[in-house]
Scaffold this motif. Structure first.
Motif, mmCIF file in Angstrom:
data_model
loop_
_atom_site.group_PDB
_atom_site.id
_atom_site.type_symbol
_atom_site.label_atom_id
_atom_site.label_comp_id
_atom_site.label_asym_id
_atom_site.label_seq_id
_atom_site.Cartn_x
_atom_site.Cartn_y
_atom_site.Cartn_z
ATOM 1 N N SER A 228 21.003 32.468 42.560
ATOM 2 C CA SER A 228 20.389 33.105 43.718
ATOM 3 C C SER A 228 21.091 34.416 44.027
ATOM 4 O O SER A 228 22.090 34.757 43.409
ATOM 5 N N SER A 229 20.587 35.134 45.012
ATOM 6 C CA SER A 229 21.003 36.492 45.328
ATOM 7 C C SER A 229 20.666 37.385 44.133
ATOM 8 O O SER A 229 19.599 37.240 43.548
ATOM 9 N N ALA A 230 21.535 38.279 43.709
ATOM 10 C CA ALA A 230 21.229 39.176 42.592
ATOM 11 C C ALA A 230 21.462 38.451 41.272
ATOM 12 O O ALA A 230 22.561 37.976 41.014
ATOM 13 N N SER A 231 20.439 38.386 40.431
ATOM 14 C CA SER A 231 20.597 37.707 39.138
ATOM 15 C C SER A 231 21.131 38.637 38.061
ATOM 16 O O SER A 231 21.569 38.176 37.004
ATOM 17 N N SER A 232 21.133 39.957 38.316
ATOM 18 C CA SER A 232 21.621 40.918 37.338
ATOM 19 C C SER A 232 22.258 42.097 38.053
ATOM 20 O O SER A 232 21.633 42.683 38.953
ATOM 21 N N LEU A 233 23.491 42.445 37.667
ATOM 22 C CA LEU A 233 24.204 43.569 38.262
ATOM 23 C C LEU A 233 24.995 44.301 37.182
ATOM 24 O O LEU A 233 25.204 43.787 36.081
ATOM 25 N N ILE A 234 25.457 45.502 37.512
ATOM 26 C CA ILE A 234 26.228 46.317 36.583
ATOM 27 C C ILE A 234 27.650 45.789 36.491
ATOM 28 O O ILE A 234 28.328 45.610 37.498
ATOM 29 N N VAL A 235 28.096 45.533 35.272
ATOM 30 C CA VAL A 235 29.480 45.127 35.021
ATOM 31 C C VAL A 235 30.390 46.340 35.002
ATOM 32 O O VAL A 235 31.479 46.351 35.592
ATOM 33 N N GLY A 236 29.993 47.379 34.322
ATOM 34 C CA GLY A 236 30.813 48.582 34.227
ATOM 35 C C GLY A 236 30.115 49.648 33.423
ATOM 36 O O GLY A 236 29.051 49.428 32.830
ATOM 37 N N GLU A 237 30.722 50.835 33.394
ATOM 38 C CA GLU A 237 30.189 51.973 32.657
ATOM 39 C C GLU A 237 31.096 52.282 31.478
ATOM 40 O O GLU A 237 32.325 52.327 31.613
ATOM 41 N N VAL A 238 30.488 52.506 30.319
ATOM 42 C CA VAL A 238 31.251 52.747 29.095
ATOM 43 C C VAL A 238 31.956 54.090 29.186
ATOM 44 O O VAL A 238 31.372 55.093 29.609
ATOM 45 N N ARG A 239 33.223 54.123 28.783
ATOM 46 C CA ARG A 239 34.012 55.352 28.817
ATOM 47 C C ARG A 239 33.514 56.359 27.782
ATOM 48 O O ARG A 239 32.713 56.037 26.908
ATOM 49 N N SER A 240 34.049 57.569 27.867
ATOM 50 C CA SER A 240 33.606 58.646 26.983
ATOM 51 C C SER A 240 33.908 58.363 25.517
ATOM 52 O O SER A 240 33.244 58.899 24.627
ATOM 53 N N ASP A 241 34.910 57.517 25.227
ATOM 54 C CA ASP A 241 35.241 57.199 23.838
ATOM 55 C C ASP A 241 34.515 55.946 23.330
ATOM 56 O O ASP A 241 34.799 55.450 22.246
ATOM 57 N N GLY A 242 33.589 55.422 24.138
ATOM 58 C CA GLY A 242 32.831 54.248 23.727
ATOM 59 C C GLY A 242 33.513 52.931 24.009
ATOM 60 O O GLY A 242 33.078 51.885 23.517
ATOM 61 N N SER A 243 34.579 52.938 24.803
ATOM 62 C CA SER A 243 35.297 51.711 25.141
ATOM 63 C C SER A 243 34.930 51.244 26.543
ATOM 64 O O SER A 243 34.339 51.979 27.332
ATOM 65 N N LEU A 244 35.294 50.014 26.834
ATOM 66 C CA LEU A 244 35.016 49.407 28.140
ATOM 67 C C LEU A 244 36.130 48.436 28.472
ATOM 68 O O LEU A 244 36.616 47.709 27.606
ATOM 69 N N HIS A 245 36.566 48.442 29.721
ATOM 70 C CA HIS A 245 37.501 47.417 30.198
ATOM 71 C C HIS A 245 37.257 47.241 31.685
ATOM 72 O O HIS A 245 37.534 48.127 32.486
ATOM 73 N N THR A 246 36.723 46.088 32.041
ATOM 74 C CA THR A 246 36.322 45.871 33.420
ATOM 75 C C THR A 246 36.440 44.394 33.787
ATOM 76 O O THR A 246 36.353 43.526 32.925
ATOM 77 N N HIS A 247 36.667 44.142 35.061
ATOM 78 C CA HIS A 247 36.787 42.779 35.576
ATOM 79 C C HIS A 247 35.951 42.643 36.843
ATOM 80 O O HIS A 247 35.882 43.563 37.654
ATOM 81 N N LEU A 248 35.336 41.487 37.011
ATOM 82 C CA LEU A 248 34.674 41.122 38.256
ATOM 83 C C LEU A 248 35.430 39.943 38.856
ATOM 84 O O LEU A 248 36.354 39.403 38.253
ATOM 85 N N ASP A 249 35.038 39.545 40.047
ATOM 86 C CA ASP A 249 35.750 38.491 40.769
ATOM 87 C C ASP A 249 34.907 37.229 40.853
ATOM 88 O O ASP A 249 33.775 37.251 41.341
ATOM 89 N N TRP A 250 35.458 36.126 40.368
ATOM 90 C CA TRP A 250 34.811 34.820 40.416
ATOM 91 C C TRP A 250 35.443 34.012 41.543
ATOM 92 O O TRP A 250 36.656 33.844 41.574
ATOM 93 N N ILE A 251 34.632 33.498 42.466
ATOM 94 C CA ILE A 251 35.122 32.806 43.653
ATOM 95 C C ILE A 251 34.401 31.465 43.762
ATOM 96 O O ILE A 251 33.166 31.420 43.778
ATOM 97 N N VAL A 252 35.148 30.366 43.830
ATOM 98 C CA VAL A 252 34.525 29.058 44.002
ATOM 99 C C VAL A 252 34.552 28.717 45.483
ATOM 100 O O VAL A 252 35.579 28.872 46.155
ATOM 101 N N GLU A 253 33.412 28.275 46.007
ATOM 102 C CA GLU A 253 33.255 28.070 47.444
ATOM 103 C C GLU A 253 32.641 26.710 47.722
ATOM 104 O O GLU A 253 31.949 26.149 46.873
ATOM 105 N N SER A 254 32.867 26.214 48.931
ATOM 106 C CA SER A 254 32.334 24.909 49.308
ATOM 107 C C SER A 254 32.020 24.891 50.794
ATOM 108 O O SER A 254 32.760 25.446 51.609
ATOM 109 N N ASN A 255 30.908 24.260 51.148
ATOM 110 C CA ASN A 255 30.596 24.009 52.557
ATOM 111 C C ASN A 255 30.530 22.513 52.820
ATOM 112 O O ASN A 255 29.760 22.036 53.643
ATOM 113 N N LEU A 256 31.385 21.756 52.095
ATOM 114 C CA LEU A 256 31.393 20.300 52.211
ATOM 115 C C LEU A 256 32.299 19.812 53.338
ATOM 116 O O LEU A 256 32.569 18.614 53.433
ATOM 117 N N GLY A 257 32.777 20.722 54.156
ATOM 118 C CA GLY A 257 33.673 20.331 55.238
ATOM 119 C C GLY A 257 35.136 20.359 54.844
ATOM 120 O O GLY A 257 36.003 19.983 55.628
#
Length: 346
Positions: free
Chosen positions: A188-217
């Protein structure tokens, strides 16, 4: 930006860091000094290799000789040299481990990495999320769907939205940060988003944040292993990569987490013989729903059958799913596989 590592971000599109491995290590070390009971997760920190091969994005386990992080099979309890690949589907599994922060339980691993020349400069890499949030607990020793009320939030991905307020004929799009939610019910929410933009030399190094959540009390999600599903595309190469799975350890002792890995890698998560018997039983008892039996096949992580009326049924994570025909265009969760098999007397 609300991400847990926002102060380390240099470029809002590429989300690249000058030395991400060292940064993550320093954070974990600082946490350990504050609380020595926290498990250091360095052994489970890794990157996903991303490259373009024959006009299509390809992902793979990265090569440590090229300077990236890779979890050793021995750490996962696998035979030396055997990579974590799902036995039934052949899907690669990348592993990580959540860290308990004061305000959340999260991690920024695995990251996404390409070496120079692997990608097109300036191209934007995007993920496509799919599937249902999977869960393994030490009491049941079985992969299933995540408990109700538990979700994983993938934060830090970016989107481009039209800018109508710049006062010019052509306006530069606005960069907006979004997130994706994985739960037992799907994405749910956004099913597709930008991870990162490729550098001028054709390389990429990027991180996103993974968060585990609960509303079980409870403040934290249940201890166990969790798994989500992604594909990758780029703006220049929109054909999606093969699916990849990312498995997270949330508080399990390493030996238990190794059992969760083994439940995918060293044995099939689905009893295909029993599934075929259940499909046959359904075809005999409900011929209008499942007419003209076809051969079972594996697709998108499901062990499935499709029928001439457009209906398809599949088994995954000890649950039965259906789509098409009288079930409609959206994938429906019909119930637990074991319960259906018992009800059918199989």
């Amino acid at each position: 930006m609300p991400t847990i590592f926002k102060n380390l971000t240099i470029n809002p599109i590429s989300r690249m860091r000058s030395n991400p491995s060292r940064t993550v290590l320093s954070i974990l070390t600082g946490l350990y000094l504050l609380n020595p009971l926290i498990l250091i997760a360095g052994e489970l920190h890794q990157h996903i290799e991303v490259k373009v091969v024959e006009e299509r994005v390809q992902t793979n386990f990265c090569n440590p000789e090229k300077g990236c992080s890779l979890v050793k099979p021995e750490t996962l309890g696998l035979p030396a040299g055997q990579m974590p690949i799902d036995q039934l589907t052949g899907t690669p599994i990348y592993v990580s481990e959540f860290i308990i922060f004061p305000d959340r339980t999260a991690i920024d691993s695995p990251g996404f990495e390409s070496i120079a020349g692997d990608m097109t400069a300036g191209d934007r890499v995007r993920y496509r999320a799919s599937g249902h949030l999977s869960y393994w607990s030490s009491d049941k020793h079985q992969w299933s769907l995540a408990p109700e009320g538990v979700q994983i939030r993938l934060a830090g991905g970016l989107d481009l939205q039209p800018n109508q307020d710049c006062g010019q004929v052509f306006c530069i799009p606005i960069t907006v940060e979004g997130f994706t939610i994985f739960s037992r019910h799907g994405v749910s929410s956004a099913s597709s988003l930008i991870v990162g933009e490729v550098r001028s030399d054709g390389s990429l190094h990027t991180h996103l944040d993974w968060i585990v959540e609960s509303n079980l009390g409870t403040p934290n999600a249940p201890i166990g292993a969790y798994m989500v599903e992604l594909q990758l595309i780029t703006d220049s190469y929109p054909e999606p990569s093969d699916s990849l799975w990312i498995m997270f350890n949330n508080g399990l002792p390493l030996q238990d987490f190794q059992q969760a890995v083994a439940g995918r890698v060293l044995q099939s998560n689905t009893d295909t013989t029993l599934a075929d018997k259940l499909f046959g039983w359904a075809e005999s008892n409900y011929p209008t729903l499942f007419p003209h039996a076809e051969t079972s096949f594996i697709a998108l992580g499901y062990y499935a059958r499709c029928y001439q009326n457009g209906a398809c049924v599949g088994v995954k994570d000890n649950h039965i799913f259906a789509v098409g025909g009288e079930f409609g265009a959206n994938i429906l969760t019909l119930g637990e596989f074991n319960a259906f098999a018992a009800q059918a007397g199989l």
